[in-house]
Each structure stands twice: as C-alpha cells, then as structure tokens.
Design a protein around this motif. Structure first.
Motif, PDB file in Angstrom:
ATOM      1  N   MET A   5      34.567  -6.108  46.062  1.00 39.58           N
ATOM      2  CA  MET A   5      34.566  -7.308  45.215  1.00 39.58           C
ATOM      3  C   MET A   5      33.874  -7.026  43.876  1.00 39.58           C
ATOM      4  SD  MET A   5      32.926 -10.958  46.079  1.00 39.58           S
ATOM      5  CE  MET A   5      34.070 -12.176  46.595  1.00 39.58           C
ATOM      6  N   THR A   6      34.457  -7.601  42.820  1.00 36.50           N
ATOM      7  CA  THR A   6      33.864  -7.411  41.496  1.00 36.50           C
ATOM      8  C   THR A   6      32.579  -8.230  41.361  1.00 36.50           C
ATOM      9  OG1 THR A   6      35.407  -9.117  40.791  1.00 36.50           O
ATOM     10  CG2 THR A   6      35.987  -6.846  40.285  1.00 36.50           C
ATOM     11  N   ALA A   7      31.853  -8.003  40.258  1.00 37.42           N
ATOM     12  CA  ALA A   7      30.595  -8.722  40.039  1.00 37.42           C
ATOM     13  C   ALA A   7      30.860 -10.215  40.052  1.00 37.42           C
ATOM     14  CB  ALA A   7      30.011  -8.322  38.673  1.00 37.42           C
ATOM     15  N   PRO A   8      30.027 -10.969  40.778  1.00 38.43           N
ATOM     16  CA  PRO A   8      30.317 -12.397  40.907  1.00 38.43           C
ATOM     17  C   PRO A   8      30.119 -13.159  39.589  1.00 38.43           C
ATOM     18  CG  PRO A   8      28.241 -11.855  41.983  1.00 38.43           C
ATOM     19  CD  PRO A   8      28.851 -10.555  41.537  1.00 38.43           C
ATOM     20  N   VAL A   9      31.067 -14.026  39.303  1.00 34.64           N
ATOM     21  CA  VAL A   9      30.909 -14.950  38.164  1.00 34.64           C
ATOM     22  C   VAL A   9      30.118 -16.153  38.669  1.00 34.64           C
ATOM     23  CG1 VAL A   9      32.132 -16.482  36.565  1.00 34.64           C
ATOM     24  CG2 VAL A   9      33.029 -14.199  37.041  1.00 34.64           C
ATOM     25  N   ILE A  10      30.478 -16.604  39.838  1.00 38.54           N
ATOM     26  CA  ILE A  10      29.822 -17.762  40.431  1.00 38.54           C
ATOM     27  C   ILE A  10      29.187 -17.362  41.758  1.00 38.54           C
ATOM     28  CG2 ILE A  10      30.229 -20.008  41.554  1.00 38.54           C
ATOM     29  CD1 ILE A  10      32.478 -20.456  39.535  1.00 38.54           C
ATOM     30  N   GLU A  11      27.962 -17.790  41.958  1.00 37.44           N
ATOM     31  CA  GLU A  11      27.319 -17.599  43.243  1.00 37.44           C
ATOM     32  C   GLU A  11      26.580 -18.878  43.604  1.00 37.44           C
ATOM     33  OE1 GLU A  11      25.047 -14.025  43.434  1.00 37.44           O
ATOM     34  OE2 GLU A  11      24.400 -14.403  45.496  1.00 37.44           O
ATOM     35  N   LEU A  12      27.045 -19.513  44.683  1.00 36.62           N
ATOM     36  CA  LEU A  12      26.394 -20.745  45.129  1.00 36.62           C
ATOM     37  C   LEU A  12      25.553 -20.418  46.346  1.00 36.62           C
ATOM     38  CD1 LEU A  12      29.383 -23.295  44.985  1.00 36.62           C
ATOM     39  CD2 LEU A  12      27.892 -22.513  43.124  1.00 36.62           C
ATOM     40  N   ARG A  13      24.288 -20.873  46.301  1.00 34.69           N
ATOM     41  CA  ARG A  13      23.393 -20.652  47.437  1.00 34.69           C
ATOM     42  C   ARG A  13      22.876 -21.998  47.920  1.00 34.69           C
ATOM     43  NH1 ARG A  13      19.801 -16.137  44.414  1.00 34.69           N
ATOM     44  NH2 ARG A  13      21.344 -14.464  44.339  1.00 34.69           N
ATOM     45  N   GLY A  14      23.461 -22.461  48.979  1.00 28.51           N
ATOM     46  CA  GLY A  14      23.024 -23.745  49.554  1.00 28.51           C
ATOM     47  C   GLY A  14      23.135 -24.898  48.583  1.00 28.51           C
TER      48      GLY A  14
END
Lengths: 230, 423
Positions: free
Chosen positions: A1-10
């Motif tokens: 997977m490429t570098a995340p644009v979006i990362e949601l944590r909880g």
C-alpha cells in the motif's frame, strides 16, 4: 500500500442531544494515495458525517484524523482552513455554485484565498475547466448549464488547487443517468491520473467504479475487501 | 513556516480581492443595492444640501449686507445719571465739544460727528426768503449737525458746499437743505449765489448748500441741517435718553472691517469719566445675522439628515443581515475552499462599506446638485464649504461600516457545515 493520505484512528462524531446521537461510532480507516473509495450506506447511516469530518468541515468528538500524516484534530481553525483550501477538494450533491458568477468565476473562488497572482489564478481556473470538458463554457452562468455541466464546474473548483484528496458527496444525486455516467467517467479518469477520491453514494452502480467500498450502517464503518482488486 | 500547524501558507484575502468581491456582490443585485443605499443617499444628500444651502444663503446675506451698514457705528447719549439741569432745560449733551476730533483719532474712523433732531414747538413755520416766495411754508425736519457728522453722512451736493467747521464754531445762521425741501420752499440750486434764506419761526438761516441725498442719518427722508453750535445757541440742549428720539447721537463712518474695533473704543474715548452714558450700536455681524436667520431651520434639517442616516444604517444592516442569511450556502462554499472566518467577515463588511460609500457619493452629488439648482434658480452664487462637502461620502462609509459590523460578525461565526447544510 502507498503512503496513506487519510488515516482514521477511532474517529467518532456524536451530535449533542438531547438525546446524543452517535452519528459515527469509533472508526479506523486508511486510504492510500491514489485510492478510489466509495462510502455507501442507507440514508442517515452516517455517510455525510464521515464526509464532513474528512473534509474538515466538522470536528470529531473522539479519535484522530491524519491527513497526509498530519493530525488535523489538534489544528486550530486557521490551519484547518488552509488544509481545506490546499489539500482537499469537495464536490457537493447540490453543486453549491454561486448563481451570479460565471463558470470561470466560480472556479476562481477556490483560488481566492491562496497566495497566487490573479493571472496565475485565471490560467489555473481555465485549465481546470478545460480538464473537466468545459473549456468552451468559461463565461456561462450556472443557470445556463445543465446539471452535469454544473457538477463539472464544481469538480473543476474542487480540483483547481490541486488537492491530494477529492471528496464527492452524492455527486450524481442530481444528475440524469447520461450525465451521471459521463461524470463517473471523468472521476475514473482523474483517479487513473493518481488522484485520491472518496465518493459518498447510495448508488451501487456508482460505487462499482471505486476500487474499495466502505459501508456505514448506523454509524458503524466496515469495509468489504473486493477480490481481484489491484 | 515555523508554525506548529499544518505548515501550509495560511489562507489570505488581499484588500484588492476583498474590494473586487464586495463590488461583485453589489453589482450582482443592482436593484437591491440601490434600495439599500437609499437611506444613506437621502441622509448624506440632505446633509450636504442643508450645509450647502445654508452657506449659499449666508453668502447671499453677506452680499446684501451692504458695505455701508458694515461701516456705520452709532453712539447715543443716554443722558447723565442724575439730571443736573435746571427745571425746564436739558442737561449738556454727553459728547464733548471736540467730539469729532476725538473720534477722528481712533484708528479706522473715516469721519464722525454729533447730530440730533431739533425739537421745535407745534406749528413751527418754515418759509423761504420773502424775495423768493411770499407764502411758502413747510414742515421740515430740522437737524443739528456737527461738521464731522456732515462728513460722515456723505451728502451728495447739488449746489454750494457742506456746513463748515468755521460756520459751526462761530454759530453762523446757515443751513444745508435737500433738494425736495428746496423745491418745496421755492429755492432753486441756481439761485444759491444770491444767498437765499429759510426762516424758521422768524430766524433766518442762509442756505449754503443743497444736497440730493446722503448715505447716513438722512438717507431715508429730507432734512434741513444747521450747525450744532448754532442749534445749541438757538434752541438749547436736546433732550437726552434713548427713546426720546431727540437725544444727541454720534454717527461714525469707519473703514471696512473697523466698525467692531471702533465700537469698542469710542465710548471711553469720548467720555472717559462716564463712558456708560454713551450707548454704542455696532453694525450687526453678518455671520451672526445669518446664523440667527438660518440656525433653527438648518438645525432641524440636520436632525432630519441624521435621522435619514440612521434609517440608512438600519437599512444597510438589515439588508446585509438578510444577505448573510440568504448567502449562507456561499459562506459554506467559501469556507470549504479555505476561507477563514475573518475573510467572510471582511467580505460582508467590505460590501456594506462599499454600499455606504456609494450611497454617500451619490448623496453628495445629489446634495450638491440641489444646492446648485436652487442657487441658479435664485440667481445666487453657490457657496460649498469643501471642509464639509468633500468628506461627506465618508459619512456613508462610516454608516456602511457600522451597519455591516453585526451581520459580518454573524457571517463569520457561521460554521461551514451549518452553512452548507442550510444551502
């Protein structure tokens, strides 16, 4: 997977009551650069809440949202505004074009708040309209454009600042089937050009264009991994 | 960037772009903009027109307020505090014998002298030399005048010469008469070299001069003038006291602009021991005069102008607030593309300020137009004080700025999400 644009944590959003409504229950999600994600779900399931959080139009009540690796939930409004202007393009179901402004002026609006000279802005706006196939209708008022035309102007406006993320809220909701198909073709093109797209829809045909489909039901986010996607 | 935040350049809206957005906002709805401006237009227009008309009217009054009035000071003898004259007689006149000379020493005095109407018994008979006309009899105003007073009167001589200092000092029985009295008495200017005389109750006064008119004292009517000392010798002291219509007075012709100063000095100069006995009347101040004439009316109109401005402000505030509510969707879009609350506030504030300024400009033009048309109709010269006229459009600016403050604040506080939901 490429570098995340979006990362949601909880990430969660509860509207204050009474009674409090948990519109989005704690969710984790990673969207990489160039991903094309459809968010589906029935009405009132929390799709729009997720889009507003992703678009920095709303703030979460819990969890964190990393955009391009930056934790947005700790940012003051001025920086959230800057991110909205530079990194995120939003396309609304109702287009939200200014009725008294031409297509070109509507696109220029998105460049109004960044630091570029007017000539550069004009060039970029005309280029963005050209990219969505409206290079010949720069001076058209929204009232003289079809629904599809208006949505293309809205997409040009969302793209003019070259964002890393395009958010679309039911982009085909106000379009007939022919215009909808043409618009989805355009989004496909943009995605194949490397643009990260998150599209909110309740239309399975629209969702089928996306490589990933995330479903929300009663505020609970879940992802069905499609076989063969690559 | 050195900031802990996103590291992105903050969204910015230049003044030029703000102005362009404001103008675009106004131009998009010209009808509404026009109606919104109306209150400001009326208020500023009324303000400019009232001040312009007042100034123009004042200029006109100043023009009509002749140089003659502006250069005349009168001093009346109110009589001594205790009447010291023996019964049946009048006290000495308040002016010293050398009153003319004393007045001449005051800076700004052109000519000055004492005069009074001589009180004659009922049925006093005026007639000319028997040689000229047998029975001609007239009632004529008989004035005692000092040589300085004759000079200050500025008589227009038709024949002969004005009364001289010598004739006064030696109490000669001479007289100056005006042309209408002369013709009534049958004395023609051509006959003057033959020394015709006027008989007043049998006392003969040789006519030494005939005048057609005079600028002061006898400007309105006709009068026979005899030297002051002659009058004192023949008829005694005049009755003092303001209101007797017979008190001795001093008429002073001054240089232009000197009247005020002369008025302040003359009483003490003439009568250092009892200056309050002399009642000085300076010429009316033209500015004060116009102020009294126009003050009340101008005040009323200015209050109306202020009310108009207030209505204008409320109008702009209301329309801007409606615009904010109506354009909630636009606010949402702007916020979505990166605008900060201050940019939203700035835009609406700029719009209301531009509306106010435009209203102020139009109002000023209309106000000036009214003054010009009014003045042209009256054949007056337009007087507009640039100190009030040039900054007048700024009144509109201030009105717009104040009126837009609350709606702009409200617009800025609108959350982007609420704004987009509303649309």
């Amino acid at each position: 997977m490429t570098a995340p644009v979006i990362e949601l944590r909880g990430l969660a959003r509860t509207y204050p009551g009474p009674p409090p409504v948990p519109a989005l229950r704690p969710a984790d999600l990673v969207i990489g650069a160039g991903d094309y994600v459809a968010v589906t779900g029935p009405s009132g399931s929390g799709k729009s809440t997720l889009l507003h959080l992703l678009g920095l139009l709303d703030s979460p009540t819990a969890g964190s949202y990393l955009l391009d690796g930056l934790d947005t939930s700790k940012l003051p409004d001025r920086d959230r505004s800057a991110l909205r202007g530079r990194r995120i393009g939003i396309v609304f179901q109702a287009f939200h074009l200014l009725a008294y402004r031409t297509a070109l002026e509507n696109v220029l609006l998105a460049e109004l708040y960044n630091h570029t000279p007017r000539s550069t802005r004009l060039q970029a706006a005309a280029g963005a309209l050209g990219a969505v196939g409206l290079g010949h209708r720069l001076d058209a008022l929204p009232t003289t454009l079809s629904g599809g035309g208006c949505q293309r102007v809205a997409i040009a406006r969302a793209l003019v600042n070259q964002p890393s993320l395009l958010l679309c809220d039911e982009p085909t909701g106000n379009l007939d089937s022919r215009n909808a198909a043409s618009l989805m073709e355009l989004l496909d093109q943009l995605n194949s050009g490397g643009l990260t797209i998150v599209i909110i829809t309740h239309d399975a045909a629209v969702a089928a264009h996306a490589g990933r489909t995330v479903t929300i039901s009663d505020g609970i986010l879940s992802e069905r991994i499609r076989a063969g996607h690559g | 960037m050195g900031r802990p935040g996103a590291g992105l350049p903050l969204p910015r809206l230049t003044v030029r772009d703000t102005a362009a957005e404001a103008i675009a906002g106004i131009v998009q709805r010209p009808g509404r903009a026009g109606l919104t401006m109306l209150g400001t237009v009326l208020g500023v227009g009324a303000f400019v027109a009232v001040l312009g008309l007042t100034a123009t009217g004042a200029g006109q009054i100043s023009r009509q307020f002749s140089v003659l009035e502006d250069t005349t000071v009168t001093v009346a003898d109110n009589g001594p505090a205790n009447d010291v004259a023996p019964p049946g007689t009048n006290p000495r006149i308040g002016f010293p014998a050398d009153a003319d000379v004393i007045a001449d020493h005051i800076k700004g005095v052109v000519a000055a002298g004492v005069w009074w109407p001589v009180a004659l018994p009922e049925g006093t008979n005026f007639s000319a030399s028997l040689a000229l006309s047998g029975e001609a009899s007239q009632t004529v105003n008989l004035l005692a005048v000092s040589p300085g007073a004759v000079k200050a009167m500025v008589p227009a001589m038709v024949a002969g010469s004005p009364l001289s200092t010598y004739e006064n000092d030696t109490a000669q029985h001479v007289a100056m008469i005006d042309t209408s009295t002369a013709s009534a008495l049958g004395i023609s200017p051509a006959r003057l070299p033959s020394h015709p005389a006027v008989f007043v109750n049998g006392i003969a006064y040789t006519v030494v001069g005939i005048y057609s008119s005079a600028q002061r004292v006898v400007s309105g009517g006709s009068a026979m003038l005899i030297p002051e000392d002659t009058a004192l010798a023949d008829y005694g002291n005049p009755q003092p006291g303001i209101g007797t219509q017979e008190e001795a007075q001093m008429v002073i012709a001054t240089k232009t602009g000197a009247a005020e100063a002369v008025s302040r000095e003359i009483a003490a100069a003439e009568l250092p021991t009892d200056p309050h006995r002399l009642v000085v009347t300076p010429p009316p101040n033209p500015l004060k005069l116009q102020g009294e004439v126009n003050g009340d009316l101008a005040g009323l109109f200015l209050i109306l102008a202020l009310i108009s401005l207030l209505i204008g402000a409320v109008g702009i505030a209301n329309t801007t607030l409606v615009a904010v509510l109506e354009r909630t969707g636009e606010i949402g879009v702007r916020r979505a593309v990166g605008a900060r609350p201050r940019h939203i506030a700035g835009q609406f504030l700029a719009e209301s300020t531009a509306l106010g300024t435009l209203g102020g400009l139009i109002g000023t033009c209309i106000g000036v137009g009214i003054v010009v048309i009014f003045a042209a109709a009256q054949n007056w010269t337009v007087v507009l004080n640039p100190v009030y006229t040039l900054p007048a459009p700024l009144i509109g600016t201030v009105v717009g700025l104040l009126a837009g403050a609350y709606p702009a604040l409200r617009a800025a506080r609108t959350s982007p999400l609420a704004a987009l939901r509303h649309a």
